[in-house]
Enzyme design. Structure first.
Site, PDB file in Angstrom:
ATOM      1  N   HIS A 164       0.845  -1.211   0.000  1.00  0.00           N
ATOM      2  CA  HIS A 164       0.000   0.000   0.000  1.00  0.00           C
ATOM      3  C   HIS A 164       0.875   1.254   0.000  1.00  0.00           C
ATOM      4  O   HIS A 164       0.445   2.291   0.490  1.00  0.00           O
ATOM      5  CB  HIS A 164      -0.936   0.046   1.212  1.00  0.00           C
ATOM      6  CG  HIS A 164      -1.676  -1.225   1.462  1.00  0.00           C
ATOM      7  ND1 HIS A 164      -2.970  -1.427   1.039  1.00  0.00           N
ATOM      8  CD2 HIS A 164      -1.294  -2.380   2.063  1.00  0.00           C
ATOM      9  CE1 HIS A 164      -3.370  -2.650   1.388  1.00  0.00           C
ATOM     10  NE2 HIS A 164      -2.358  -3.248   2.007  1.00  0.00           N
ATOM     11  N   SER A 286      13.003  22.655 -16.272  1.00  0.00           N
ATOM     12  CA  SER A 286      11.793  23.428 -16.482  1.00  0.00           C
ATOM     13  C   SER A 286      12.174  24.751 -17.134  1.00  0.00           C
ATOM     14  O   SER A 286      13.291  25.239 -16.954  1.00  0.00           O
ATOM     15  CB  SER A 286      11.113  23.678 -15.132  1.00  0.00           C
ATOM     16  OG  SER A 286      10.349  24.864 -15.181  1.00  0.00           O
ATOM     17  N   LYS A 292      14.642  22.664 -11.358  1.00  0.00           N
ATOM     18  CA  LYS A 292      13.915  21.439 -11.686  1.00  0.00           C
ATOM     19  C   LYS A 292      14.731  20.408 -12.449  1.00  0.00           C
ATOM     20  O   LYS A 292      15.645  20.733 -13.201  1.00  0.00           O
ATOM     21  CB  LYS A 292      12.675  21.795 -12.513  1.00  0.00           C
ATOM     22  CG  LYS A 292      11.596  22.426 -11.674  1.00  0.00           C
ATOM     23  CD  LYS A 292      10.973  21.419 -10.747  1.00  0.00           C
ATOM     24  CE  LYS A 292       9.774  20.813 -11.444  1.00  0.00           C
ATOM     25  NZ  LYS A 292       9.119  19.852 -10.583  1.00  0.00           N
ATOM     26  N   GLU A 299       8.068   9.214 -17.127  1.00  0.00           N
ATOM     27  CA  GLU A 299       6.654   9.594 -17.241  1.00  0.00           C
ATOM     28  C   GLU A 299       6.115   9.226 -18.611  1.00  0.00           C
ATOM     29  O   GLU A 299       4.988   8.749 -18.755  1.00  0.00           O
ATOM     30  CB  GLU A 299       6.498  11.096 -16.995  1.00  0.00           C
ATOM     31  CG  GLU A 299       6.769  11.482 -15.556  1.00  0.00           C
ATOM     32  CD  GLU A 299       6.941  12.984 -15.372  1.00  0.00           C
ATOM     33  OE1 GLU A 299       6.501  13.494 -14.345  1.00  0.00           O
ATOM     34  OE2 GLU A 299       7.523  13.648 -16.243  1.00  0.00           O
TER      35      GLU A 299
END
Ligand code: ARG
Length: 470
Positions: A164, A286, A292, A299
């Site tokens: 979990h 970024s 960043k 992704e």
């Protein structure tokens, strides 16, 4: 106006330009993927025609040699990116026929004897799929090997095991990395099954009902390196789309393995965890936030996994409920099929490179251990002292605050059974990788030898720019 009404001239009659554009769809682009396969199918068909026991001969032995030389030229042209399919061609099959006819005249006009575009496209897709599956199998094994190397290197580095997503029990980077590898090794069963499923030749089924000529379907199957012809001519036609759905389903399972791996890497490389450091070359920054450092590759793999699943669902949906025999609906499955296979291979390849360069931070991994992670181990210690497990469980649950942050390294050393941190069988893993490699190599060698014999030259064809004379 006059030409509009008369329609656009194609090899198979005049067709209204709008209807032609609509029905052709994206075939002139998608079918570029199938040029090589189409030429191989035609080479086998021409060879078979030249050996037919009919008089007068449909194709002489010399004619056949000329056809094959021309097909080799077309394959090389495609390899250099010079093959063009026009709307008037409609698809790769008629484009190849047009080019053969332009160079060989009557001989080209005879090539379509005893076949249909329906069995042509079906055999093209199987030849294409076979090469893609060979490639994907090798690449999947590469990724599994990279993960196993990481697992070996960091097999003693403790890592909090989670359920979990909550801290659960002591585990190791070795368990984590080899779990992802084993998932890919299991996917090999599906890739193998997909290759097996694909290994039968639809050529000679023609439109789906055979032809009144003594064609030799076993010969064409053998020439192309297939195990056998698909027996029933109608089934050979019906299997189109379903075969693609089976193959894409296997690819979807590989992507499922990749998506879980990607998600784990995204999560555990977050600054809050810091277990892993992603190679900077595989991250992007970024445009506004200077600090960043984003896991874009991972992704995108995660998104592509969903996309391949969607493409598979799309192909399956198109096939679902189709009546028997060829239906043009099937054309619509081609793009998804090609896209799904390419996307899967791209994702596997990039992940292998990324995973090879992932850095592991043992300090952050050790720091991730809270006392609670040792609760079950503590209960089992009490069991060893003679307490029944349920009592030990209740005891530890009632005294969680007493749990000491124990030593994760010691905890790992205590887990020695099969598949546990100290019981990982890296030799067995290596054997599975080797067996997979041997198998795909043998299959590839067998198929490529058949195709080399058929073409009278080495297959695969040399890469563009490097080809030999002829
Ligand atoms: N482009 C077509 C396809 O992909 C080729 C077969 C065409 N056959 C036909 N009967 N219209 O399905």
């Amino acid at each position: 106006m006059a030409t509009r009404r008369a329609g656009q001239r194609t090899l198979v009659g005049r067709i209204d330009p709008d209807v032609l554009a609509f029905t052709v769809g994206r075939d002139p682009v998608t079918d570029l993927e199938l040029v090589e396969a189409d030429c191989l199918g035609s080479a086998a068909h021409a060879t078979m025609l030249s050996r037919l026991p009919v008089r007068p001969r449909i194709l002489g032995a010399r004619d056949c040699r000329r056809v094959i030389l021309e097909l080799r030229r077309l394959m090389d042209l495609a390899g250099r990116g010079g093959f063009r399919i026009t709307d008037e061609d409609q698809d790769v099959h008629l484009a190849v026929e047009r080019m053969l006819t332009a160079r060989l005249g009557d001989v080209g006009r005879r090539i379509h004897t005893g076949r249909s575009r329906n069995d042509q496209v079906a055999v093209d897709l199987r030849l294409y799929a076979r090469e893609q599956l060979f490639g994907l199998t090798g690449e999947t094994l590469d990724l599994a090997e990279v993960l196993l190397a990481q697992a070996r290197r960091h097999r003693l580095v403790p890592m909090v095991g989670r359920t979990h997503l909550q801290p659960a029990m002591p585990s190791s980077v070795g368990v984590w990395a080899s779990a992802h590898a084993e998932s890919l090794l299991d996917d090999m069963y599906l890739l193998k099954a997909a290759l097996d499923y694909n290994d039968a030749c639809p050529l000679g089924s023609a439109a789906g009902y055979g032809v009144p000529l003594p064609i030799d379907r076993r010969l064409t199957a053998r020439l192309l390196g297939f195990r056998e012809p698909i027996h029933n001519v109608l089934y050979a036609s019906n299997a189109r789309g379903k075969c693609e759905s089976v193959i894409l389903s296997a690819a979807t399972q590989v992507m499922l393995s990749l998506s879980r791996l990607s998600e784990d890497l995204i999560l555990y490389s977050m600054p809050e965890f810091g277990y892993f450091r992603l190679p900077p070359a595989y991250c992007t920054g970024s445009s506004i936030m200077p600090q960043k450092y984003n896991p874009d590759v991972l992704e995108l793999v995660r998104a592509k996994a969903r996309r391949v699943a969607a493409l598979t669902a799309g192909v399956t949906a198109i096939v679902n409920g189709l009546p028997g025999g060829y239906n043009r609906d099937l054309q619509e499955t081609k793009e998804s099929f090609v896209d799904g296979l390419k996307t899967t291979r791209l994702s596997v390849r990039i992940l292998a490179r990324l995973c090879r360069a992932v850095a592991v931070d043992p300090r952050a991994l050790r720091a991730g251990f809270s006392a609670g992670v040792f609760a079950t181990d503590r209960a089992l210690e009490l069991v060893r002292e003679g307490m029944p497990f349920r009592d030990a469980y209740q005891h530890v649950r009632g005294h969680l605050e007493e749990l000491q942050a124990a030593d994760p390294d010691r905890a790992l050393r205590a887990k020695t059974h099969d598949g546990a941190p100290m019981g990982l069988d890296f030799r067995a893993y290596a054997r599975r990788v080797q067996a997979g490699r041997r198998w795909v190599k043998a299959e590839q060698r067998r198929c490529h030898a058949a195709l080399s014999r058929l073409l009278g030259t080495r297959y695969p064809r040399p890469v563009a720019g490097k080809e030999r004379g002829a």
